[in-house]
Design an enzyme around this catalytic site. Sequence first.
Site, PDB file in Angstrom:
ATOM      1  N   HIS A  76      27.619   8.428   3.754  1.00 29.22           N
ATOM      2  CA  HIS A  76      26.971   7.238   4.286  1.00 29.22           C
ATOM      3  C   HIS A  76      25.802   7.646   5.170  1.00 29.22           C
ATOM      4  CE1 HIS A  76      26.832   3.753   7.301  1.00 29.22           C
ATOM      5  NE2 HIS A  76      26.399   3.254   6.148  1.00 29.22           N
ATOM      6  N   SER A  77      24.610   7.096   4.913  1.00 31.80           N
ATOM      7  CA  SER A  77      23.441   7.269   5.771  1.00 31.80           C
ATOM      8  C   SER A  77      23.105   8.756   5.948  1.00 31.80           C
ATOM      9  CB  SER A  77      23.694   6.557   7.102  1.00 31.80           C
ATOM     10  OG  SER A  77      22.512   6.366   7.808  1.00 31.80           O
ATOM     11  N   TYR A  78      23.233   9.299   7.165  1.00 33.24           N
ATOM     12  CA  TYR A  78      23.009  10.730   7.396  1.00 33.24           C
ATOM     13  C   TYR A  78      23.900  11.577   6.495  1.00 33.24           C
ATOM     14  CZ  TYR A  78      24.016  15.235   9.635  1.00 33.24           C
ATOM     15  OH  TYR A  78      24.253  16.576   9.876  1.00 33.24           O
ATOM     16  N   GLY A  79      25.058  11.065   6.115  1.00 34.90           N
ATOM     17  CA  GLY A  79      25.966  11.811   5.251  1.00 34.90           C
ATOM     18  C   GLY A  79      25.336  12.235   3.939  1.00 34.90           C
ATOM     19  N   GLY A  80      24.238  11.574   3.537  1.00 32.34           N
ATOM     20  CA  GLY A  80      23.524  12.002   2.336  1.00 32.34           C
ATOM     21  C   GLY A  80      22.951  13.405   2.467  1.00 32.34           C
TER      22      GLY A  80
END
Length: 224
Positions: A76-80
Amino acid sequence: MTTFVLIPGMCHGGWCFHELTEQLRSHGHRAYPLTLTGLSERSHLLHGGVNLDTHIRDVTGVLAAERLQDVVLVGHSYGGMVITGVADRMPGRVSSLVYLDAVVPADGQSMWDLVSDTERQWYLQVTEAGDAVRPLPFFDPRATPHPLACLLQPLRVTGGSAHNRRDVYVYAAGWPASSPFTATYQRLCQDPAWITYALDSGHNLMRDAPQDLLKILLETGEAG
């Protein structure tokens, strides 16, 4: 049975996937919601040396220790940033990448490079120590400061890990203002190698569109 490894966005811990984890497990799948170093219940490990490579190693360490194979990595989000790096380092263990309203970095790009000026202004709101970004006021009370170095360090990838992999992008179309991920979503819609979805949801897809998101993940697992 599919194995899902779930990576949160900035300032969040594995707790943000609690309901999704329970639903995936109720369908007979394995789900590992991870908290990255320096965040949430691991916030006591926050220091200036925690960077993007640290978070990538967090995940590759779990894949190795748990002997996980054919993994669906969900970021998710930064997790990309994190799942892209993990797939590059352990391509043989990853069957799919699912980006939840997330950045999709190329080699040499950082989180700072991929967001808008609005997000960059947020990144400048650091703690007294100067090494972490404060959670935004409307975040969940459990949110904790995010290591600044993670947002500034460029990702290094070989680019050879996407062969025979199923990559999915889930776009949140319900931002109250302009989304920093619109250009990414529009680009990937034109790429036949990607499967894209747009949900009428705010950025927190896990909270705002849980059933739609669950359906997408189940379909991804079945296709893998």
